[in-house]
Scaffold this motif. Structure first.
Motif, PDB file in Angstrom:
ATOM      1  N   ALA A 151       0.985   1.942  -4.210  1.00 15.39           N
ATOM      2  CA  ALA A 151      -0.131   2.181  -5.119  1.00 15.39           C
ATOM      3  C   ALA A 151      -0.968   3.353  -4.640  1.00 15.39           C
ATOM      4  CB  ALA A 151      -0.996   0.923  -5.181  1.00 15.39           C
ATOM      5  N   PRO A 152      -1.525   4.136  -5.577  1.00 13.21           N
ATOM      6  CA  PRO A 152      -2.460   5.166  -5.136  1.00 13.21           C
ATOM      7  C   PRO A 152      -3.709   4.501  -4.577  1.00 13.21           C
ATOM      8  CG  PRO A 152      -2.308   5.128  -7.540  1.00 13.21           C
ATOM      9  CD  PRO A 152      -1.319   4.130  -7.019  1.00 13.21           C
ATOM     10  N   MET A 153      -4.399   5.219  -3.702  1.00 14.25           N
ATOM     11  CA  MET A 153      -5.603   4.680  -3.075  1.00 14.25           C
ATOM     12  C   MET A 153      -6.754   4.655  -4.092  1.00 14.25           C
ATOM     13  SD  MET A 153      -7.201   6.359   0.291  1.00 14.25           S
ATOM     14  CE  MET A 153      -8.574   5.654   1.186  1.00 14.25           C
ATOM     15  N   ALA A 154      -6.773   5.633  -4.966  1.00 15.42           N
ATOM     16  CA  ALA A 154      -7.842   5.717  -5.957  1.00 15.42           C
ATOM     17  C   ALA A 154      -7.327   6.521  -7.141  1.00 15.42           C
ATOM     18  CB  ALA A 154      -9.074   6.415  -5.360  1.00 15.42           C
ATOM     19  N   ARG A 155      -8.002   6.333  -8.274  1.00 11.01           N
ATOM     20  CA  ARG A 155      -7.692   7.145  -9.447  1.00 11.01           C
ATOM     21  C   ARG A 155      -8.961   7.877  -9.839  1.00 11.01           C
ATOM     22  NH1 ARG A 155      -4.481   2.662 -10.254  1.00 11.01           N
ATOM     23  NH2 ARG A 155      -2.284   3.162 -10.587  1.00 11.01           N
ATOM     24  N   PHE A 156      -8.838   9.125 -10.203  1.00  8.67           N
ATOM     25  CA  PHE A 156     -10.009   9.927 -10.510  1.00  8.67           C
ATOM     26  C   PHE A 156      -9.830  10.533 -11.887  1.00  8.67           C
ATOM     27  CE2 PHE A 156     -11.848  14.372  -9.827  1.00  8.67           C
ATOM     28  CZ  PHE A 156     -13.074  14.016 -10.347  1.00  8.67           C
ATOM     29  N   GLU A 174       0.814  -1.216   0.000  1.00  5.88           N
ATOM     30  CA  GLU A 174       0.000   0.000   0.000  1.00  5.88           C
ATOM     31  C   GLU A 174       0.850   1.269   0.000  1.00  5.88           C
ATOM     32  OE1 GLU A 174       0.345  -1.905   2.603  1.00  5.88           O
ATOM     33  OE2 GLU A 174       0.739  -0.660   4.362  1.00  5.88           O
ATOM     34  N   LEU A 199     -16.343  12.576  -3.935  1.00  9.40           N
ATOM     35  CA  LEU A 199     -15.726  11.410  -4.555  1.00  9.40           C
ATOM     36  C   LEU A 199     -15.430  10.390  -3.476  1.00  9.40           C
ATOM     37  CD1 LEU A 199     -13.087  13.365  -6.637  1.00  9.40           C
ATOM     38  CD2 LEU A 199     -15.179  12.324  -7.521  1.00  9.40           C
ATOM     39  N   GLN A 224      -7.737   1.981   4.852  1.00  7.74           N
ATOM     40  CA  GLN A 224      -6.731   1.790   3.800  1.00  7.74           C
ATOM     41  C   GLN A 224      -5.578   2.777   3.961  1.00  7.74           C
ATOM     42  OE1 GLN A 224      -9.967   1.743   0.552  1.00  7.74           O
ATOM     43  NE2 GLN A 224      -8.223   0.781  -0.425  1.00  7.74           N
ATOM     44  N   ARG A 269      -1.987   8.154   1.824  1.00  3.73           N
ATOM     45  CA  ARG A 269      -2.144   7.525   0.510  1.00  3.73           C
ATOM     46  C   ARG A 269      -2.422   8.645  -0.490  1.00  3.73           C
ATOM     47  NH1 ARG A 269      -3.770   2.123   0.545  1.00  3.73           N
ATOM     48  NH2 ARG A 269      -3.420   2.228  -1.696  1.00  3.73           N
ATOM     49  N   THR A 270      -2.325   8.327  -1.751  1.00  6.89           N
ATOM     50  CA  THR A 270      -2.581   9.360  -2.745  1.00  6.89           C
ATOM     51  C   THR A 270      -3.785   9.002  -3.601  1.00  6.89           C
ATOM     52  OG1 THR A 270      -1.068   8.295  -4.284  1.00  6.89           O
ATOM     53  CG2 THR A 270      -0.164  10.047  -2.914  1.00  6.89           C
ATOM     54  N   VAL A 271      -4.377  10.025  -4.209  1.00  2.00           N
ATOM     55  CA  VAL A 271      -5.415   9.837  -5.213  1.00  2.00           C
ATOM     56  C   VAL A 271      -4.879  10.473  -6.488  1.00  2.00           C
ATOM     57  CG1 VAL A 271      -7.761  10.411  -5.910  1.00  2.00           C
ATOM     58  CG2 VAL A 271      -7.260   9.923  -3.508  1.00  2.00           C
ATOM     59  N   GLN A 272      -4.798   9.670  -7.542  1.00  6.38           N
ATOM     60  CA  GLN A 272      -4.322  10.215  -8.816  1.00  6.38           C
ATOM     61  C   GLN A 272      -5.467  10.935  -9.496  1.00  6.38           C
ATOM     62  OE1 GLN A 272      -2.729   6.952 -11.086  1.00  6.38           O
ATOM     63  NE2 GLN A 272      -0.682   7.229 -10.223  1.00  6.38           N
ATOM     64  N   VAL A 273      -5.198  12.121 -10.018  1.00  5.02           N
ATOM     65  CA  VAL A 273      -6.212  12.876 -10.734  1.00  5.02           C
ATOM     66  C   VAL A 273      -5.718  13.024 -12.177  1.00  5.02           C
ATOM     67  CG1 VAL A 273      -7.512  15.016 -10.847  1.00  5.02           C
ATOM     68  CG2 VAL A 273      -6.794  14.108  -8.633  1.00  5.02           C
ATOM     69  N   ALA A 274      -6.483  12.469 -13.095  1.00  4.58           N
ATOM     70  CA  ALA A 274      -6.050  12.515 -14.494  1.00  4.58           C
ATOM     71  C   ALA A 274      -5.890  13.971 -14.932  1.00  4.58           C
ATOM     72  CB  ALA A 274      -7.073  11.812 -15.383  1.00  4.58           C
ATOM     73  N   ILE A 308     -13.332   7.603  -2.210  1.00  3.64           N
ATOM     74  CA  ILE A 308     -12.004   7.126  -2.598  1.00  3.64           C
ATOM     75  C   ILE A 308     -11.580   5.849  -1.883  1.00  3.64           C
ATOM     76  CG2 ILE A 308     -11.188   9.390  -3.320  1.00  3.64           C
ATOM     77  CD1 ILE A 308      -9.683   9.555  -0.650  1.00  3.64           C
TER      78      ILE A 308
END
Lengths: 825, 113
Positions: free
Chosen positions: A813-818, A810, B7, B14, B21-26, B9
């Motif tokens: 990896a990112p937790m989520a992709r948006f 963990e 959103l 987790q 942790r990160t959230v990727q934003v396109a 997530i």
């Protein structure tokens, strides 16, 4: 209570129907009766076949300290005397708001003018297999207590899932009743919603000392058993046998009835300041409601709500404004108190007092000169005082410096100035509880020449043990000496009044085993330290307890957590280990493949004779490591406070000047010392002759081979301040060179301060001291070497292989992709 | 079609305690989501106001994170640099619902843009 006869004849008063015979429903009725006893005709429906009792006292009933009769609030006479109709044991199943009626399970329909919903909350049952097995219960009502008491009579093992207030009280009761109790808690610390990490740690210790098994960070996978419960299985595979499982993971507002009736429901039944729902004829109160976005699971807000509700019912509305809550754990002999917001944040200042000898931890959180939260463990006497100051939002700036010592102390001098308060203390007032030192003794010791905190600690011992009275001693120094106070030793960071050496000595002397323990025993002034002291404590514990201490990843700098070097653009560089600087086609091919496969923009030969692959993305690291592992390479630790590289020249095997096999020795030394954690990075070099092509005399440990043997050099540095090594000694054989090297590394590991390179360390302690320990003291050297090799037996485990194999995935990896819709257009 | 304001997530657990942790934003920068020792969750743009270090990789202590590049301390609740340093990282509102972490969509887009 005044006796009133029931109304004769038809009752034409408005009919108030109350759903819920619990603490909220009955309290609301009591409040109403106190205001206008005749205004409403009242009917109460209760799901339990009992009169109204004090639910929060179920814990003492379970513990055997009280009986059910002791906790009854209103007995049958009360209902009769007040003309209240009680329908117990027949729960309301439906509300018809158009017809203004309620219908029970038994089919009774009753009409109302005003309806009060006080359905409280339901225990949350985690949706795991086996949750419905006989023997799995919640801890909510008297039936649950009866089930627990029956199970306890049969003896055996009990598991309580949930280490919150309710779970711990259940565990305590079952433990007192003779069951062997294991508490399973998902979070890393107990009661995390009420207690901070430090207090949670103390609580865990105290409960374990009473024979309970406490498993934190434990996630329940399933409850096992055929016809009845037989045990609980955790996600890590552990199986804990149990004949009783109590689920106490939380409560949810009981809103089904209200939702089915079409009332506005969020997390709870939504009410205004007068406890009126979206239907003006329907009110709601207690744990089932949501007011101003808040739901409450404690009793105090309920009293406030009931007052506002009753004021509204008699048309003298006041309005509920939300509640600040406080918590006390009802486990006899363990004093825990918490109130308000203790999560810290901007502008918040923590005042922390820890007294290890008495097991006390107190933390008061102040913002804008007002108390916003408090956590007390071990001594909760001042809880109500802090809570009172908090609720009244009193300005505490005048009390600030003595606040943490409690009401008696802060108000004791009667003076606004804390210094004046200390000045006003009598000479026999005790300043240091640990060492029993009075104010008079401290002052006389200062008068005799102890002009610094350190000097006071050294002479009369005040504040020398736990340090919690450091502030008082400093005030006495200032009062006695004015401006002549001498600055003390440099402290480790702002979280403590101790320096590195003191901290380290105490960790070893007291056998401390965790960061929270060290912070408690040494009276840290912050709840969870800072980015300076946490990595240092983590290292000191790791060094003191090889093979036993569990490394705290969150106390490590990112490079040591991700086993790569963070670069300015957020990518990482990766350096595989090349023993002694030697490589071969397989390794070079693997490196070349990685560079191409992961689009690494640059590869560079480092100063330590290794290849550094730049521009690797965080999420690609595990795959890169797997590829390098496959070619036989392990982590080069180029990122760590650890052995970096052993730099070598080609030596006698090839070089016409070479006197010894410097590459061979370099490889052996690197194989011996790789993977060890140290106070700072550590570089070694082996040169094959005095021409010194491997630059061994600016390394932490350098070997220069000569015809007659090996010169050993220590404490060199090629950084900002170039420092040439000191000659430690000369030895005759390779084995001796390696033994001295191991002993020197261990001495550095055990005695240098965290983030102190060997060069400043040796300048601080003197090279003669190092020689005395390594060269002159044969037994000492042998012991150091043995300790190093023992520690190495646990640390030579390639961190890349572990992580490529999935450990701590963990982190990558990112937790989520948006993907925003805007981006798709 | 309406666009959700929040959103979802993932689960709170987790996120490691005292970690991130990160959230990727396109098409934009990552959002860093932090969880403190006391269980509070915060979201910020994953970029230090100083030299754009990845705050998600820093050491979390109290209500702040220390940037891994130059040890600036950034408040998790306001994004402001603490101590003598000056600068601010955009924050993203977070709410927790039934153990799920939700971050504000509009702020995420604005911050990551």
């Amino acid at each position: 209570m005044e006796y009133r006869p029931l109304n004769p004849g038809p009752d034409t008063r408005e009919h108030l129907v109350v759903i819920g015979n619990g603490m909220a429903g009955c309290r609301a009725v009591e409040e109403l009766l106190a205001r206008d006893a005749d205004r409403y005709r009242v009917t109460i429906f209760g799901a339990e076949p009992r009169v109204n009792y004090n639910r929060i006292m179920l814990s003492p009933v379970l513990a055997g300290e009280k009986s059910f009769d002791d906790i009854v609030i209103n007995d049958a006479d009360w209902y009769a005397a007040n003309g209240i109709a009680l329908v117990a044991g027949d729960p309301v199943m439906a509300i018809d708001r158009a017809a203004k009626t309620v219908t029970t399970r038994g089919g009774t329909t009753e009409s109302y003018d005003r309806l009060l919903i006080a359905t409280g909350s339901d225990p949350f049952i985690i949706p795991v297999p086996g949750k419905d097995l006989p023997g799995v219960i919640a801890f909510r009502d008297m039936d649950d207590v009866d089930t627990m008491l029956a199970a306890a009579d049969a003896g055996g093992d009990a598991v309580v899932i949930g280490g919150g207030l309710l779970g711990l009280e259940a565990a305590h009761g079952l433990s007192l009743r003779g069951m062997k109790v294991t508490v399973i808690h998902l979070m890393p610390t107990l009661m995390e919603r009420q207690l901070d990490e430090a207090a949670g740690w103390l609580l865990k210790n105290a409960l374990e000392a009473r024979g309970q098994t406490i498993l934190t960070g434990a996630d329940t996978a399933e409850i096992v058993g055929d016809a009845k419960v037989e045990g609980v299985k955790l996600k890590d595979g552990t199986l804990i046998p149990a004949s009783l499982v109590v689920m106490a993971v939380g409560i949810r507002p009981s809103v089904a009835l209200a939702r089915n009736a079409g009332l506005a429901v969020g997390r709870g039944i939504q009410v205004d300041d007068h406890m009126v729902t979206s239907d003006p004829a329907v009110l709601a109160v207690g744990e089932c409601v949501e007011h101003d976005g808040q739901v409450y699971g404690l009793v105090a807000p309920l009293w406030d709500m009931c007052r506002s509700l009753a004021d509204g019912l008699v048309e003298q509305p006041t309005g509920y404004r939300g509640s600040v809550t406080s918590t006390k754990l009802k486990v006899s002999g363990i004093d825990v108190f918490s109130a308000g917001d203790f999560s810290g944040g901007d502008g918040c200042e923590d005042i922390v007092l820890r007294d290890a000898s008495r097991g006390i931890y107190k933390r008061v959180i102040v913002k804008d000169d007002r108390i916003v939260g408090a956590v007390l463990y071990g001594d909760t006497a001042d809880g109500s005082w802090y809570f009172d100051l908090l609720k009244k939002q009193e300005d505490v700036s005048d009390l600030r410096d003595l606040l943490i010592f409690g009401q008696a102390f802060a108000s004791g001098g009667g003076a606004a100035d804390p210094k004046a308060a200390v000045a006003a203390l009598s000479a026999d007032a005790e300043i240091c509880g640990c060492n029993g030192v009075t104010k008079g003794q401290v002052v006389s010791c200062i008068a005799k020449g102890a002009h610094s905190l350190d000097a006071v600690r050294g002479t009369c011992k005040a504040s020398a043990s736990c340090g919690s009275c450091t502030g008082l001693v400093e005030m006495l120094l200032a009062l006695t000496l004015g401006d002549e106070v001498q600055a003390g030793p440099k402290t480790m960071c702002k979280c403590t009044s101790f320096g590195h050496d003191d901290v380290r000595r105490e960790i070893v002397a007291q056998g401390m085993r965790s960061i929270p323990e060290a912070m408690q025993q040494m009276h840290w002034t912050t709840p969870d330290g800072c980015s300076s002291c946490r990595p240092a404590l983590n290292y000191y514990l790791l060094c003191a307890l090889p093979g036993e201490y569990v490394d705290d990843q969150q106390s490590r700098f990112v490079n040591e957590r991700l086993h790569a070097n963070i670069q300015k653009d957020g990518t990482y560089s990766v350096v595989p280990r090349m023993w002694g600087g030697l490589t071969n086609p397989t390794e070079l091919r693997a490196i070349a493949d990685v560079v191409e496969k992961y689009d690494a923009p640059m590869v560079k030969v480092t100063g330590g004779q290794r290849l550094d692959i730049f521009g690797i993305k965080k999420e690609d690291l595990p795959a890169v490591w797997a590829d390098l592992n496959a070619a036989g390479m392990v982590s080069g630790h180029a990122y760590g406070k650890a052995l970096r590289t052993v730099k070598t020249c080609v030596g006698s095997e090839w070089c016409r000047f070479g006197t010894q096999d410097s590459t061979g020795l370099g490889v052996k030394i690197e194989r011996m010392s790789w993977g060890s954690w140290m106070p700072h990075k550590f570089k070694i070099a082996v040169s094959g002759c005095p021409r010194n092509c491997a630059e061994a005399t600016i390394k932490d440990f350098g070997i220069v081979c000569v015809d007659s043997g090996y010169e050993l050099h220590v404490g060199g540095n090629g950084g900002i301040h170039v420092r040439v090594t000191d000659l430690l000694c000369k030895v005759a054989t390779e084995q001796e060179a390696m033994d001295y090297c191991a002993a020197f590394i261990q001495l550095y590991r055990e005695e240098a301060r965290y983030l102190e390179r060997t060069a400043p360390w040796i300048e601080r302690v003197g090279v003669e001291q190092i020689k005395a320990r390594i060269v002159d003291d044969t037994a000492g050297r042998e012991a150091l070497r043995a300790r190093f090799l023992y520690a190495q037996s646990f640390s030579q485990d390639d961190p890349w292989a572990q992580r490529a194999g999935g450990a701590e995935a963990e982190h990558h990896a990112p937790m989520a992709r948006f993907i925003p819709q805007e981006a798709l257009v | 079609m309406t666009i959700a304001e929040w959103l979802d997530i993932g689960w709170v657990d987790q996120i490691p305690v005292r970690g991130s942790r990160t959230v990727q934003v396109a098409g934009g920068d990552d959002i860093a989501v932090f969880r403190t020792a006391e269980g509070k969750v915060f979201a910020l743009l994953d970029r230090c106001p100083h030299k754009h270090g990845r705050l998600s990789q820093g050491i979390v202590h109290g209500g702040a994170v220390a940037c891994p590049l130059h040890n600036w301390r950034i408040s998790l609740s306001t994004g402001e640099a603490l101590g003598d340093d000056k600068g601010c990282t955009p924050t993203v509102p977070v709410k927790i619902d039934g153990g799920r972490v939700l971050i504000c969509r509009a702020s995420t887009l604005k911050a990551a843009a």
